[in-house]
Write a protein that holds these residues in place. Sequence first.
Motif, mmCIF file in Angstrom:
data_model
loop_
_atom_site.group_PDB
_atom_site.id
_atom_site.type_symbol
_atom_site.label_atom_id
_atom_site.label_comp_id
_atom_site.label_asym_id
_atom_site.label_seq_id
_atom_site.Cartn_x
_atom_site.Cartn_y
_atom_site.Cartn_z
ATOM 1 N N CYS A 1 -11.200 0.367 0.669
ATOM 2 C CA CYS A 1 -10.294 1.317 0.026
ATOM 3 C C CYS A 1 -10.912 1.873 -1.239
ATOM 4 O O CYS A 1 -11.330 1.124 -2.112
ATOM 5 C CB CYS A 1 -8.976 0.639 -0.317
ATOM 6 S SG CYS A 1 -7.868 1.757 -1.151
ATOM 7 N N ASN B 1 -9.643 3.419 -3.756
ATOM 8 C CA ASN B 1 -8.942 3.327 -5.034
ATOM 9 C C ASN B 1 -7.981 2.148 -5.093
ATOM 10 O O ASN B 1 -6.845 2.279 -5.502
ATOM 11 C CB ASN B 1 -8.199 4.627 -5.318
ATOM 12 C CG ASN B 1 -7.243 4.943 -4.214
ATOM 13 O OD1 ASN B 1 -7.434 4.474 -3.105
ATOM 14 N ND2 ASN B 1 -6.221 5.684 -4.517
ATOM 15 N N TYR C 1 0.450 -3.505 -0.943
ATOM 16 C CA TYR C 1 0.029 -2.145 -0.640
ATOM 17 C C TYR C 1 0.733 -1.197 -1.595
ATOM 18 O O TYR C 1 1.964 -1.116 -1.595
ATOM 19 C CB TYR C 1 0.371 -1.823 0.821
ATOM 20 C CG TYR C 1 0.232 -0.371 1.186
ATOM 21 C CD1 TYR C 1 -0.987 0.269 1.074
ATOM 22 C CD2 TYR C 1 1.315 0.355 1.642
ATOM 23 C CE1 TYR C 1 -1.119 1.596 1.414
ATOM 24 C CE2 TYR C 1 1.196 1.680 1.985
ATOM 25 C CZ TYR C 1 -0.026 2.294 1.864
ATOM 26 O OH TYR C 1 -0.140 3.616 2.198
ATOM 27 N N ASN D 1 -7.509 6.836 5.317
ATOM 28 C CA ASN D 1 -7.759 6.220 6.619
ATOM 29 C C ASN D 1 -8.964 5.288 6.635
ATOM 30 O O ASN D 1 -9.311 4.749 7.676
ATOM 31 C CB ASN D 1 -7.956 7.277 7.706
ATOM 32 C CG ASN D 1 -7.511 6.773 9.043
ATOM 33 O OD1 ASN D 1 -6.526 6.064 9.128
ATOM 34 N ND2 ASN D 1 -8.258 7.110 10.069
ATOM 35 N N CYS E 1 -9.344 2.361 5.345
ATOM 36 C CA CYS E 1 -9.006 0.962 5.581
ATOM 37 C C CYS E 1 -8.792 0.725 7.070
ATOM 38 O O CYS E 1 -9.276 -0.259 7.631
ATOM 39 C CB CYS E 1 -7.763 0.569 4.800
ATOM 40 S SG CYS E 1 -6.405 1.688 5.099
ATOM 41 N N MET F 1 -4.079 8.151 1.736
ATOM 42 C CA MET F 1 -4.058 8.390 3.188
ATOM 43 C C MET F 1 -5.442 8.798 3.709
ATOM 44 O O MET F 1 -5.557 9.728 4.488
ATOM 45 C CB MET F 1 -3.056 9.508 3.534
ATOM 46 C CG MET F 1 -1.784 9.434 2.766
ATOM 47 S SD MET F 1 -0.935 7.908 3.058
ATOM 48 C CE MET F 1 0.331 8.027 1.827
ATOM 49 N N THR G 1 -6.000 0.448 -3.458
ATOM 50 C CA THR G 1 -4.598 0.505 -3.074
ATOM 51 C C THR G 1 -4.135 -0.817 -2.494
ATOM 52 O O THR G 1 -2.974 -1.180 -2.608
ATOM 53 C CB THR G 1 -4.426 1.609 -2.020
ATOM 54 O OG1 THR G 1 -4.917 2.805 -2.561
ATOM 55 C CG2 THR G 1 -2.993 1.761 -1.636
HETATM 56 S S1 SF4 Z 1 -5.544 4.963 3.329
HETATM 57 FE FE1 SF4 Z 1 -6.244 2.948 3.138
HETATM 58 S S2 SF4 Z 1 -8.169 3.146 2.239
HETATM 59 FE FE2 SF4 Z 1 -7.192 5.064 1.948
HETATM 60 S S3 SF4 Z 1 -6.269 4.862 0.022
HETATM 61 FE FE3 SF4 Z 1 -4.767 4.283 1.436
HETATM 62 S S4 SF4 Z 1 -5.032 2.152 1.547
HETATM 63 FE FE4 SF4 Z 1 -6.799 2.880 0.572
#
Ligand code: SF4
Lengths: 358, 371, 158, 104, 172, 151, 116, 179
Positions: free
Chosen positions: C78, C80, C106, C115, C117, C113, C82
Amino acid sequence: MWSLSNITGSIDQWLNENFSSAWALAIEMVLVGIAMITLFAVLGLILVLMERKVSAYMQIRLGPNRVGPKGMFQTVADTLKLLLKEGLTPNGADKLMFNAAPFVAMVAAMLLMAPIAFAKGVQIWDVNIGVLYVTAISSLSVIGILMAGWSSNNKYSLLGAMRSGAQIVSYELSAGLALLPIVVLTGDLSVSEIIASQSNGWWIFKGHIPVVISFVIFIIAVTAETNRAPFDLAEAESELTAGFHTEYSGMKFALFFLAEYVNVFIVCAIAATLFLGGWMPLHIGNWEGFNHIMDFIPSSIWFMAKTFFLIFLIMWFRWTFPRLRVDQLLNLEWKYLLPISMVNLLVVTAMAILKWHF
Amino acid sequence: MVEEIGTTETGDLIINVGPQHPATHGVLHLIITMNGETIKKVEPHLGYIHRSIEKMCESLTYRQFIYVTSRMDYLSSHINNHGCALLVEKAMQIEVPARAQYIRVLMDELTRVASHVLWWGALAMDVGALTPFFHAFREREMINDIMEETCGARLTMNYMVPGGVMFDIHPNFQQRVKQFITDFRSKIDEYDELVTYNTIFKARTVGVGVLSKEDAISFGCSGPVARASGVSCDIRKLYPYEVYSQVNFKEPILTEGDTYARYLVRMYEMKESISIIEQLIDNIPEGEFQAKTKAVLKPPKGEYYSRVETARGDFGVYVVSEGATTPYRIKFRSPGFSNLSTLDQISRGQKIGDLVAIMGSLDLVIPDIDR
Amino acid sequence: MFLKDYISEVYGAVKSLLTGMRRTGYYFTHHKEIITEQYPDNRATLVLPERFRGEVVMPHTESNEHRCTGCTACELACPNGTIKIITKFDINADGKKKKAIDTFIYHLELCTMCNLCIQACPTDAIKMAQSFEHSVFDRSKLTKVLNKPGSKLEEGVE
Amino acid sequence: MMEPGLYHILFLSTALFFTGVYGFFSRRNLITILMSIELMLNSVCLNFIAFNKYVWPGKLDGVFMTLFIIAIAAAEAALAIAIIINLYRSHQTIDVSSGEEMKY
Amino acid sequence: MSGSTIIFYLLALITLGSAMLAVSSRQIFRSAIFLLFSLIGIAGLYFWLQYEFIAAVQIVVYAGGITVLIIFSIFLTAKSGESLPKQKPARLIFSALSVFCGAALVMLQIAGHSFPVFSGDAILPTVGNIGKQMLSTEQGGYALPFEVISMLLLAAMIGCIVIAMRSKPLLK
Amino acid sequence: MTREELKTALLTKFPDLVEEEGGEWLNLFSTPDSWKQTVHFLRTDSTLLFDYLFCLTCVDWKTHLTMVYHFTSTTFRHILVMKVKLDRNAPVIETVCDIWKTAEFHEREVFELFGVHFNNHPDLRKLILPDDWVGFPLRKDYEDAVNMIKL
Amino acid sequence: MGPASMIVLIIAAIAFSVIAILASKILVKASHNKQKGEPYECGIPTQGRTWIQFNVGYYLFALIFLIFDVELIFLYPWAVSVKAVGWVAMVEIIIFFFILFIGLLYAHKKGALKWS
Amino acid sequence: MTAGQEKISFPGQVHEAPGGGILTTALDDVINWARSNSLWPLVFGTSCCAIEMMSTAAPKYDWSRFGFEVARATPRQADVIIIAGTIVNKMAPVLKRLYDQMPDPKYVVAMGACATSGGPFFYNTYSVVKGADHVIPVDVYIAGCPPRPEALLHALLTLQEKIRAGGKRERINIDGNKF
Ligand code: SF4
Ligand code: SF4
Ligand code: SF4
């Protein structure tokens, strides 16, 4: 046949029966005042809603449709909201002027109501200089704008006010020149006379091409005079954030807004009166039957229909055209509208003297 | 001598436009010195959306930093991502499968069209016509839907990954793109009816904000702005990447260099992009959509530079790698930055109304400039 | 000749303006062109593309099992921060200590978003959901714990 | 209070006229002086109309006088302002006291 | 006392009051606006006298034209924000006194003088009549002045342009 | 011109230039002193005509700063990368914005982000950061305890 | 109803405005902070004063407008009675216009009617 | 329980309807109805989310259906700031000033991850405000980067609910499917 005139007439009659004439007059005045205020409010609501709906449909949107049935009450909500919004005065502003400006705008708009014939014989004051009266009073509205723009102590407002000052005064000319042909043809200034002269056909039909030209010029000129797009430099969104009423908020802003829309209504009403025969029903040559059917439609309906058609036209302009630049605006007036309307006037005069119009 | 009319020695007015202003498309701050309505000096002040992306990227891995770039020039996010992906591939000598290349180019061109469409609406709104703005969004929404279906997001789709694209295209993709092309062809004529041939619009734009060819080069302009001044600078033609060498398209070059020329160039580019899409959409080769790559990318020590042609011009990514998982130094060369620097030069002596049109025609995206 | 140019100029201008008005007039009269989707009403029928990324969720089987082994690959992927994973060691059947997630935090308000992860997860324990109505009055409500209380690792997931 | 007639109007116009005179004397700014002049002209017009209404309703000469006065006043105002602005451009001030030394 | 009386005094009040404010206010923009109100008051008086045409002309020319022009010139030549310099009280008092004397004198004159009472039939000052007389070329017609006016306007316009567009300011 | 031709042409003209191996294009190190006439030559020489400066930036190697200029020519389309090593404590270099106007903004940016001082720059003010900003954020040793949350 | 209606209308307008503004004054509870009263300029503290001497590029238009305005008021009586009077009026007005047209052309030639 | 306590426990800032005592009167209901149904947004978009805000105004998700389309450029006439995009340290005072210059009642919607919490730029950035609510009080937060237009509409409807509730939490009734 139901008609506005009958109602007013009967009210007048009833009053004169039951009261002394002085009292009757007084009560009538009060009634007129109230009627005008309501008319103002209602017009404001309807026109704003109309504008938003028209724009929405032209922009393939739906427009307000949630508040109330089909979004009828959207503008009501807006008005209430503005009423409930803090109307603040900037510290740096010239308080007196700042607060007086909306009044000036309102009064000017209200005074213009006087000579308008809403229906057969429904007219507040058939001033004998009718058309000239309108030209004169409408030139007052610029003062309100100048006051507002100057007193706000805001650069955007100042620029906007300057622009609309130059704009309104310039376009007064061609507005005046464009309605002179009708005066020439009618030989009278008063609204009632002008309408009466169209009983056998509206001027725009009787007057051949020259009158049509002057009609077009008039529409353009009044669009500019009421600061509507494509001439809305006074409140050019993308240049001067909101123009001369940048600093106005709450009800004071609402008053400007209202005055603007009422002005639009009035100029359209005047145009309808001069060129489209006011409340005169549409008569075609000598189709008796047709004309009779037309006569059954109340005159007030006729008047409103014509006026709103013109209003729609002006809205149509607004939602189609880009905005002119300030120098182009003035060029348009001085290079095109003014000379054309002058020549046009001469042609019409010749026509009138030669009795070429029917 | 007309300048003398009403000119007085102290008639200058200093006025702020922006950061919050409808005309500045974001948070550009201009300090304008005016004399009456005439502009004497425009001084851009940036940084109201400076998000320190370059610093941030120094602590993101080569997989991660790509997604941030779609927040820079969010109107051509695909192309930004593409540039970064290209850089990583160049560094790691990753061979991108043909299918992926086709998909990437298709996405790029769709993004370009979407961006130009939005710009068209915005420019029209700047010069005061509000309806085109809404009509423009109709087409933009079509593209957004296509994007969303394939990439999973409408605006900041993080679709390009080193070695290819994140997913394969959606089954409906091709058919919907074809549908879109047919629709768009008819819509472009409407655009002309509404704006291009409109006298008022012409009067507002022709001969306004003229940028000479020399200045365009010296200011390092790129993209439509430079092309309108007669500079040929299309990266897709000069240094073809992916499959651009195989498609044939023209690079519109005008010489007037005024606002209207910039407008026409973009209108023309839209048509070109559409034709590119048409050439590619039907023969996307089968195969992998993503090359096999290591889980952790460690480009060898060295410096890498990759250029792509975004909707605004020459977008460059300059990376200094120390062989670590994160870039040592990364610099984004954003087209808007150079294009903006011409603003003062080309708007002097114009009216304030023109300034709005000029800025609209430069098509600035402020986050792209501030980074 | 001056007058001729003058007239032709005026004519051309008026013509171009009328073309524009015809276009807007067309749309004004043809309401079938309207493309508005009335959001809150069409909520029931609103279908989002299955790839749309609304938020990260961790699907659980009806027996309240998830597939997350706590390998923290997503947390690393990830960009940032998250995702915060707090792992614990629990004793599974044959007495071996085994890493498992305690809480899978989370931060929706941080998530972009992107993707990454999902791509990183070796066991497809998390996926993107299409829900998008995340409006709240209090931003702390946006921080979520994805693994349901008492949920365990699904059998056979390594 | 009696019905207002000729005398009232004459008094009013006199007052107006002398208000203008006062402004004319007490102001030093050319524009304000111009305003005062406008005031005086107006009071004169008022007189003409009043006489025309109450004394010679048989003729329209008063009206025409007023018309022409207004027309001339407008022309005069336009010229005056043009001159004022030109003065300002040359002297950066439109104060009479400082404008005195300029001889035409 | 009837309504019309009230209205007359109202109008007189507006006219005089704002006129005085106009000549005394030290905010130049304000005094312009007050001047405007006083002019409008006079127009109201014309209405009251039922000379509607003159009233309208008054509004068109003064409110629409001259005041706007004055306001523009204020913006051009003055720092409209700051108020004008104070005058020496001596001058104020002097002018006030002289004005007062003059006014008193004239008013006394008026009061003393008795005007002939008109007998005969009146011509209504309708626009039609005005127009007819304006265009009539025979005795008592104003055709010639009418044309002369246009000459005057022409002269004025050319004068304005020449002065205003003189590229280098006079006497530098 | 190809990379080799460029190299020979320039190295013969300016012997003090040092080439750096690798990289996509020809990389040459110059010195702050000879910098100005070097670039002037690049711009004016009829066989080079590097009239397009498409990237101007700076890299902080903890020991020194390196200015990096990417030049290209709109006539010959050849690309050249010029670099100048600068003293990290007092980085000073001649401006090039009289030759390439675009440099004005880029140099202002480098000035505030790296603290490089450009001589004879028309107005070397902060462009992006707030005027009261202290420190050079893109230097490696930049720390900001308040705003920067390290991951 | 005659001129009195003007009074009525004026009163109506003012009453309307006053009522509206008063109502909002009563109904609204306003918060106060020191930035509220400052002039709005895109969220940036404004530079320099607004009421500086400010140059209206188009005051020349106002000048010429005034002239034409006067001309306009003379046209009204003319227009009303032109039919009655006939060709004489026609001739007079042609002269009138002709003279003014010269003025307009002159202004145009001198470039008074255009900007830059 | 009194309104006061309620307001404290209520997130964000809600303007108590004038005259609104402990009980919400019919007048308050009318007032809140008006206020909630005519939210004029301020034109304030800083970055990517602004584009989605425009899309919300655009024909497909047409927010004028709720009367939100009267976007005013000047804060004097706006009711709600939609913070669409990242707020950086240099922008923060501007935002504060704009907010201060709005006449009451005024509301704030934080759109997108950036405005809510700094979003993608939360870590390792030296110039981003970590959430707009450090600068001005925020009424409604939307997650997403960017939130899709429906999400923005949903947020605005949520805000309407909040205004209608007139600061009375127990009167708020929000769930995605019911409107
Ligand atoms: S989608 Fe997954 S990787 Fe991207 S910011 Fe959100 S949690 Fe982090
Ligand atoms: S979600 Fe997947 S990647 Fe993340 S910890 Fe669990 S198993 Fe590992
Ligand atoms: S939340 Fe995402 S889309 Fe919105 S402004 Fe921030 S980065 Fe851009």
